[in-house]
Write a protein that holds these residues in place. Structure first.
Motif, PDB file in Angstrom:
ATOM      1  N   ASP A   1       0.806  -1.214  -0.057  1.00 15.45           N
ATOM      2  CA  ASP A   1      -0.010   0.065   0.061  1.00 15.45           C
ATOM      3  C   ASP A   1       0.944   1.213   0.158  1.00 15.45           C
ATOM      4  OD1 ASP A   1      -1.846   2.039   0.184  1.00 15.45           O
ATOM      5  OD2 ASP A   1      -2.541   1.161   2.244  1.00 15.45           O
ATOM      6  N   THR A   2       0.744   2.210  -0.819  1.00 13.57           N
ATOM      7  CA  THR A   2       1.343   3.465  -1.042  1.00 13.57           C
ATOM      8  C   THR A   2       0.387   4.628  -0.906  1.00 13.57           C
ATOM      9  OG1 THR A   2       1.155   3.354  -3.594  1.00 13.57           O
ATOM     10  CG2 THR A   2       3.114   2.248  -2.518  1.00 13.57           C
ATOM     11  N   SER A   3      -0.539   4.411  -0.451  1.00  9.05           N
ATOM     12  CA  SER A   3      -1.690   5.646  -0.332  1.00  9.05           C
ATOM     13  C   SER A   3      -1.116   6.574   0.388  1.00  9.05           C
ATOM     14  CB  SER A   3      -2.899   4.860   0.221  1.00  9.05           C
ATOM     15  OG  SER A   3      -2.917   4.444   1.584  1.00  9.05           O
ATOM     16  N   ILE A   4      -0.252   6.357   1.586  1.00  5.11           N
ATOM     17  CA  ILE A   4      -0.008   7.661   2.364  1.00  5.11           C
ATOM     18  C   ILE A   4       1.399   8.067   1.900  1.00  5.11           C
ATOM     19  CG2 ILE A   4       0.739   8.202   4.830  1.00  5.11           C
ATOM     20  CD1 ILE A   4      -1.178   6.053   5.738  1.00  5.11           C
ATOM     21  N   THR A   5       2.359   7.510   1.669  1.00  4.37           N
ATOM     22  CA  THR A   5       3.557   8.163   1.473  1.00  4.37           C
ATOM     23  C   THR A   5       4.550   7.703  -0.155  1.00  4.37           C
ATOM     24  OG1 THR A   5       5.113   6.387   2.441  1.00  4.37           O
ATOM     25  CG2 THR A   5       4.191   8.319   3.770  1.00  4.37           C
ATOM     26  N   GLY A   6       3.927   6.672  -0.579  1.00  5.29           N
ATOM     27  CA  GLY A   6       4.688   6.051  -1.553  1.00  5.29           C
ATOM     28  C   GLY A   6       5.914   5.329  -1.331  1.00  5.29           C
ATOM     29  N   SER A   7       6.212   4.866   0.027  1.00  8.29           N
ATOM     30  CA  SER A   7       7.085   4.311   0.395  1.00  8.29           C
ATOM     31  C   SER A   7       6.460   2.871   1.235  1.00  8.29           C
ATOM     32  CB  SER A   7       8.087   5.049   1.348  1.00  8.29           C
ATOM     33  OG  SER A   7       9.261   4.064   1.747  1.00  8.29           O
ATOM     34  N   PRO A   8       6.172   2.109   0.919  1.00  6.21           N
ATOM     35  CA  PRO A   8       5.102   0.988   1.335  1.00  6.21           C
ATOM     36  C   PRO A   8       6.022   0.073   2.465  1.00  6.21           C
ATOM     37  CG  PRO A   8       5.799   0.291  -0.994  1.00  6.21           C
ATOM     38  CD  PRO A   8       6.167   1.706  -1.052  1.00  6.21           C
ATOM     39  N   LYS A   9       5.600  -0.305   3.307  1.00  9.92           N
ATOM     40  CA  LYS A   9       6.161  -1.357   4.281  1.00  9.92           C
ATOM     41  C   LYS A   9       5.537  -2.423   3.957  1.00  9.92           C
ATOM     42  CE  LYS A   9       8.075   2.410   5.964  1.00  9.92           C
ATOM     43  NZ  LYS A   9       7.392   3.363   5.197  1.00  9.92           N
ATOM     44  N   THR A  10       5.616  -3.215   2.997  1.00 11.72           N
ATOM     45  CA  THR A  10       5.124  -4.370   2.486  1.00 11.72           C
ATOM     46  C   THR A  10       5.168  -5.730   3.459  1.00 11.72           C
ATOM     47  OG1 THR A  10       5.017  -5.790   0.550  1.00 11.72           O
ATOM     48  CG2 THR A  10       6.965  -5.076   1.136  1.00 11.72           C
ATOM     49  N   ILE A  11       4.250  -6.488   3.190  1.00 15.73           N
ATOM     50  CA  ILE A  11       4.234  -7.672   4.244  1.00 15.73           C
ATOM     51  C   ILE A  11       3.933  -8.812   3.159  1.00 15.73           C
ATOM     52  CG2 ILE A  11       3.129  -8.986   5.929  1.00 15.73           C
ATOM     53  CD1 ILE A  11       2.514  -6.495   7.361  1.00 15.73           C
ATOM     54  N   PHE A  12       4.689  -9.694   3.167  1.00 11.77           N
ATOM     55  CA  PHE A  12       4.642 -10.815   2.418  1.00 11.77           C
ATOM     56  C   PHE A  12       4.219 -12.237   3.218  1.00 11.77           C
ATOM     57  CE2 PHE A  12       7.315  -8.079  -0.253  1.00 11.77           C
ATOM     58  CZ  PHE A  12       6.683  -8.209  -1.641  1.00 11.77           C
TER      59      PHE A  12
END
Length: 622
Positions: free
Chosen positions: A123-134
């Motif tokens: 999700d990049t809806s806030i900053t464009g730097s996603p804290k992704t979870i796989f």
């Protein structure tokens, strides 16, 4: 910017809408401390079958991959294969990345993970730097997810969160990945408070919590303490400055700023900082951190106010004195009520009777008196055994259990195996499997340190014939003996430990059935060892399989965590399982592992006379 996209069962390609300038919370490098170069780390050892059968552990990894930046030894494009290899080599079931912010890498890496059958939340809806979870699609299903800003409007620090359901156990977990500000402690404190508030708000089902990420904060800082206090989370790496995770492109780490924490409803079987390089090249300026989690083997605390004590003179014992299958609590303090033992019958729910059953006949006000509780006559009720080297010519005396928690008014005198020596130690355990607890005598200065067994006969008496084989003898004062059935054959085995003997191993001698014992190399060479006198070992069946497990506690290590090693059918102790329940760094804490609920599993009872007004806390085995 990029659209919000998540894919619980695979990968959806990123759709580019508008490119904007991004600001990153880059990690500031600090002065390096000299240390040995890190060797390439191997993947964590797979859990044993015993551990798999008791919780199906899963591996969680956190990794700041370092966005592309001028001046780094390698570009992100050059490093991307090694970042992927970290995942391949360690096969985490769940993992999260920080600084996952370069478009070309995001697209490439997500496609790579899809090929490895990882689902994701992105999700990049806030900053464009996603804290992704796989997460592995074969293991977990995504139930819900979200992203939160970690502070006031304009804050670029974010956290993502998911609720994952385990396809094997049907358990669900709340997992969050975040990245805190690198150059401002006030901002990190804001990040910490916002993360805790987000978890409380979104974890509506009060699921077990795992939070990880690059927090840019060292152990003991205000922001770390605040998060740990607010969520009740514990770091799997040990919460020590020595668990270095940031290295700044060389082989010498200099700070611990990456964290992997869970609340106490979880346990973990292993944790590691992965210091792997590939052909001398680092995948990132951070080392990944990983922990293998499983549900806790003990439940939450139940406070026991009846029969509590704030006195160091008090001794507690747990034994089934009324024969209902639940271990009752016995309290004795030589300075209280004329030294009469006080029996509090178990209610089976973690509490005990309000009023004690008092036994006057066995009272003692002498500091040399020793009490034991075991079923000597085989009627299913634990009897009271009293020994004092200064009384009754050193004979042990048995007060047989009667009804409702009482004992007989008169004692059965035991002339066999007497001792007037204060260094003698007695144990009472059923070593021949006939349902009656036998008497075991040991003194390091007598009979070459052999344990001398007097088999129980009838009516609270013992055979005058002694069995005193050489197996498991010790002439070292202070040697600790335990008697518990570790191989599940219905007979109590002998375990010997002293920190200066056998390289700190707990030496196991299996009961032959006649009072003799035979050494077990496999049990003796497995599980924890210790050469520290501050260590305490316990042996009790915590998972209800009929075999006594090995439990290790040392207050000055592992933040006082209990470590459990499960006894296996192959005659080994497998583990550890690090339990987060009732941890203690105080040497004045006493643990008891005993079945107070009657379900066949040993519960954890914790007491410290200087804490909780002397109340005990009971943690039920799951």
């Amino acid at each position: 910017m990029k659209k919000t996209i998540f894919s619980p069962h695979g990968l959806t390609r990123t759709v580019l809408a508008l490119t904007v300038a991004l600001s990153f919370s880059a990690c500031k490098q600090e002065t390096l401390n000299p240390a040995n170069s890190s060797a390439k780390a191997s993947a964590l050892k797979a859990p044993s079958l015993a551990l798999q059968a008791n919780g199906n552990p899963f591996k969680v990894l956190s990794f700041n991959i370092r966005h592309n930046a001028d001046g780094d030894p390698q570009s992100l494009d050059e490093r991307k294969g090694n970042i992927r290899q970290i995942i391949v080599d360690n096969t985490p079931d769940v993992f999260g990345l920080q600084e996952f912010s370069d478009n070309f890498f995001e697209d490439w890496f997500r496609a790579q993970m899809a090929d490895l059958d990882y689902g994701e939340y992105y999700d990049t809806s806030i900053t464009g730097s996603p804290k992704t979870i796989f997460f592995k699609n074969s293991r977990f299903t995504l139930q819900r997810s979200g992203t939160a800003r970690l502070g006031a409007a304009g804050t670029t620090n974010t956290a993502t969160w998911v609720v994952l359901k385990d396809k094997i156990t049907a358990n669900s977990y709340f997992i969050s990945n975040s990245h805190w500000q690198y150059d401002s402690q006030p901002k990190r404190i804001e990040n910490s408070n916002a993360l805790a508030e987000m978890v409380k708000q979104e974890n509506t089902d009060k699921l077990p919590i795992i939070v990880f990420g690059d927090l840019n904060a060292k152990p003991g800082t205000t922001e770390i303490k605040s998060l740990q206090s607010a969520l009740g989370v514990v770091d799997a790496l040990g919460d020590r400055d020595g668990d270095l995770t940031f290295h700044g492109w060389d082989a010498t780490g200099n700070s611990k700023i990456d964290w992997i924490m869970s609340d106490r409803s979880m346990a973990f079987t292993s944790s590691k900082v992965i210091t792997t390089s590939y052909n001398g090249k680092w995948p990132s300026d951070h080392w990944p951190v990983v922990a293998t989690y499983m549900p806790s083997i003990f439940g939450g605390a139940h406070v026991d106010d009846h029969g509590k004590s704030g006195s160091s003179n008090t001794s507690f014992y747990f034994a089934d004195v009324n024969g209902d299958g639940k271990k009752d609590k016995i309290y004795w303090n030589r300075t209280y009520d004329s030294g009469k033992p006080q029996v509090f019958l178990s209610n089976g729910d973690g509490t005990f009777a309000t009023n004690a059953v008092v036994h006057s006949a066995s009272a003692s006000t002498l500091s040399t008196s020793r009490y034991h509780f075991a079923d000597i006559d085989g009627d299913g009720k634990a009897d009271l055994i009293l020994w004092d080297p200064t009384l009754n010519a050193g004979h042990t005396r048995v007060y047989l259990a009667t009804t409702a928690g009482n004992f007989s008014a008169s004692a059965v005198d035991n002339p066999e195996g007497t001792s007037a020596g204060k260094t003698t130690v007695y144990h009472f355990a059923d070593v021949n499997g006939d349902g009656k607890a036998d008497k075991i005598y040991w003194n390091s200065t007598y009979d070459s340190g052999k344990t001398r067994v007097y088999l129980a006969t009838s009516g609270g008496s013992f055979s005058p014939s002694v069995v005193h084989g050489a197996a498991g003898a010790s002439t070292t004062a202070g040697t600790t003996f335990h008697y518990a059935d570790v191989n599940g054959d219905g007979k109590a085995d002998k375990i010997l430990w002293h920190p200066s003997l056998n390289s700190g191993k707990t030496m196991v001698y299996l009961a032959n059935g006649d009072g003799n014992f035979t050494a077990s190399t496999s049990f003796s060479n497995s599980g924890a060892t210790s050469v520290s006198a501050s260590t305490t070992f316990y042996f009790a069946d915590v998972n209800g399989d009929g075999r006594a497990d090995k439990i290790y506690w040392r207050p000055d290590l592992y933040l006082g965590k209990i470590k459990v090693y499960l006894a296996s059918t192959s005659n080994t102790f497998d583990g550890p399982i690090y339990s987060l329940r009732g941890t203690s760094q105080s040497a004045n804490t006493y643990f008891y592992f005993t079945d107070i609920t009657g379900d066949g599993k040993a519960d954890q009872v914790r007491w410290n006379y200087g804490e909780n007004d002397g109340a005990l806390k009971n943690y039920f085995a799951k």
